[in-house]
Design an enzyme around this catalytic site. Structure first.
Site, mmCIF file in Angstrom:
data_model
loop_
_atom_site.group_PDB
_atom_site.id
_atom_site.type_symbol
_atom_site.label_atom_id
_atom_site.label_comp_id
_atom_site.label_asym_id
_atom_site.label_seq_id
_atom_site.Cartn_x
_atom_site.Cartn_y
_atom_site.Cartn_z
ATOM 1 N N GLU A 204 0.816 -1.216 0.000
ATOM 2 C CA GLU A 204 0.000 0.000 0.000
ATOM 3 C C GLU A 204 0.851 1.267 0.000
ATOM 4 O O GLU A 204 1.768 1.408 0.818
ATOM 5 C CB GLU A 204 -0.930 0.014 1.218
ATOM 6 C CG GLU A 204 -1.879 1.207 1.236
ATOM 7 C CD GLU A 204 -2.871 1.149 2.380
ATOM 8 O OE1 GLU A 204 -3.324 2.227 2.816
ATOM 9 O OE2 GLU A 204 -3.196 0.046 2.850
ATOM 10 N N LYS B 33 -7.435 -0.557 11.270
ATOM 11 C CA LYS B 33 -6.791 -1.028 10.041
ATOM 12 C C LYS B 33 -5.498 -0.259 9.821
ATOM 13 O O LYS B 33 -4.472 -0.817 9.415
ATOM 14 C CB LYS B 33 -7.746 -0.865 8.861
ATOM 15 C CG LYS B 33 -7.206 -1.420 7.537
ATOM 16 C CD LYS B 33 -6.446 -0.388 6.720
ATOM 17 C CE LYS B 33 -5.975 -0.961 5.390
ATOM 18 N NZ LYS B 33 -5.133 -0.017 4.630
ATOM 19 N N ASP C 207 3.132 -14.574 11.487
ATOM 20 C CA ASP C 207 1.774 -14.801 10.997
ATOM 21 C C ASP C 207 0.921 -13.548 11.211
ATOM 22 O O ASP C 207 0.412 -13.308 12.305
ATOM 23 C CB ASP C 207 1.165 -16.000 11.738
ATOM 24 C CG ASP C 207 -0.189 -16.417 11.188
ATOM 25 O OD1 ASP C 207 -0.806 -15.630 10.451
ATOM 26 O OD2 ASP C 207 -0.640 -17.529 11.513
ATOM 27 N N HIS D 10 -1.693 10.743 0.375
ATOM 28 C CA HIS D 10 -1.845 9.357 -0.066
ATOM 29 C C HIS D 10 -1.887 9.276 -1.592
ATOM 30 O O HIS D 10 -1.238 8.421 -2.196
ATOM 31 C CB HIS D 10 -3.121 8.756 0.524
ATOM 32 C CG HIS D 10 -3.347 7.331 0.128
ATOM 33 N ND1 HIS D 10 -2.638 6.290 0.674
ATOM 34 C CD2 HIS D 10 -4.199 6.781 -0.762
ATOM 35 C CE1 HIS D 10 -3.040 5.152 0.140
ATOM 36 N NE2 HIS D 10 -3.996 5.425 -0.740
#
Length: 450
Positions: A93, A289, A305, A402
């Site tokens: 991202e 998130k 993981d 962004h």
């Protein structure tokens, strides 16, 4: 007729696919692509030239036909407890690494990040059903525990030498929820390993021991000597394997962060934004998130993981009966304090941390940290990304930065030439980036119209 042939072919592949050689698997899959030769060439271009290294990657998973690359970046000068790190981050991202790096630089000038381990207990469960008198079951518990521990001595020997092993075994009565259902809740310290295989091996041994124990209890009736082991498995919810990280400074040290507010005003607005994530599930989900943008990037880079750490974190976020922010803000006596507390069960030995060549180098880059130190590093990157995101949202907005980071991706999607990319980067330096605007700019460039 043609459709029936395709169905039969698909069924044949489905039944025997796992037994095919790698080349044959690739060819079989390519038959469902419009240009099979191009697809095969593309996937083979991601194979390692070193056949031994490729074989190692093939064996990480099943039915492997290629490798999937994700960018490997670093965030330099991350100061944690007065120690500086170069932190590897694996993420696709745009702006995540840049945001983490900017936050790390900002806080390195204000005392850096602070971190502490809350606890390191991991959890496993033996789920079973028993139809006897529950009082008898609890009376037998001391004898059961002794036998459980005795029968796993060989499995726990090396871990005990390292200071870990089984910490406690508790019997939980769950019969009010499911008829005849109980569980053994077992806590572990797995030292520097994540410990999944270690924990699961012990729990499965516990299951066999329970069955053998009750089969020998001749004083019980036949029904009470029968015990059904439903499943034996670790839990990825590890609220007692937890790390706490924070940054703090006087509100005056935040002067200049927002061109429209002084440091006190910015701190209060920032706190309000985080408080909203504590009461509104829609905001909390996106807020958390953003935290995992940073945590996951470190977890993946070190061969851990990320799915397990996320599952634990989201469960932890709902521990008070509603889903809410994992981070908190406190302003007291002029001191701004931004804190993240999160469960993180990570390892630095065993599993992919030892097998994946880049995972090993990531750990070396971090100075070969212990599992506890890695927990602190990963959590700090979560807090860094969270700070950067909330700061952007409460000041200039998140899209400006962004989308500028995303500009390169848009240009590549549109097939822009290198010369047009340079022009676009210059043109959009002080403009809002959007897919449609970039597309329009390139069209104008093609027509030599500015």
């Amino acid at each position: 007729m043609e459709d029936n042939k395709k169905i039969r072919k698909r069924d044949k592949i489905k039944r025997g696919f796992s037994k095919l050689l790698k080349e044959d698997k690739l060819k079989a899959v390519a038959e469902y692509i419009e240009n099979p030769g191009e697809f095969i060439a593309l996937l083979k271009s991601f194979w390692y030239q070193d056949s031994e290294k490729q074989k190692q990657f093939d064996e990480f998973s099943e039915n492997t036909i290629s490798n999937f690359h994700i960018p490997y970046g670093v965030s330099p000068n991350v100061v944690i407890n007065d120690k500086s790190y170069i932190v590897p981050m694996v993420i696709e991202e745009s702006s995540v690494v840049a945001a983490a790096s900017a936050a790390a630089k900002f806080w390195s000038e204000r005392g850096g990040f602070h971190a502490e381990i809350v606890d390191v207990k991991k959890v496993g469960q033996v789920h079973f059903c028993w139809k006897g008198d529950k009082n008898i079951l609890f009376d037998l518990l001391p004898a059961i525990k002794e036998e459980l521990l005795q029968n796993t001595m060989s499995i726990t020997e090396k871990m005990r030498k390292r200071g870990g092993g089984i910490l406690d075994i508790n019997l939980l009565d769950m019969t009010d929820k499911i008829e005849n259902y109980y569980q053994l809740l077992v806590t572990f310290n797995t030292c520097d390993s994540m410990g999944a295989n270690f924990i699961n091996s012990i729990l499965e041994s516990f299951g066999h021991t329970l069955q053998n124990f009750f089969s020998r209890q001749n004083q019980l009736d036949e029904m009470s000597r029968d015990i059904e082991i439903v499943m034996c498995i670790l839990s990825n919810y590890t609220p007692e394997c937890c790390v706490k990280v924070w940054v703090e400074c006087h509100v005056d040290d935040l002067n200049g962060v927002d061109e429209h507010l002084d440091g006190k005003g910015f701190a209060e607005k920032f706190k309000k934004a985080v408080d909203i994530a504590h009461i509104d599930v829609y905001r909390a989900t996106t807020h958390n998130k953003g935290i995992y943008n940073g945590i996951d990037a470190v977890v993946i880079a070190t061969g851990n993981d990320f799915r397990a750490t996320e599952a634990a974190g989201h469960a932890f976020a709902a521990r008070n009966g509603r889903y809410e922010s994992l981070s908190t803000v406190d302003i007291k006596d002029g001191i701004f304090r931004f804190t993240l507390e999160v469960p993180l069960a990570l390892g630095t030995v065993g599993g992919l941390t030892s097998l994946h060549p880049l995972a090993k180098k990531s750990l070396e880059l971090l100075g070969n940290p212990s599992a506890q130190e890695l927990m602190m590093i990963a959590a700090v990157m979560g807090l860094a990304n969270n700070y950067a995101a909330v700061k952007s949202l409460t000041t200039k907005g998140i899209q400006q930065g962004h989308m500028k980071m995303h500009l390169a991706n848009i240009l590549n999607q549109l097939g822009a030439k290198e010369s047009d990319k340079i022009k676009a980067e210059c043109y959009f330096k002080d403009k809002i980036v959007s897919y449609s605007e970039v597309e329009r700019f390139l069209q104008c460039a093609m027509n030599n119209v500015q």
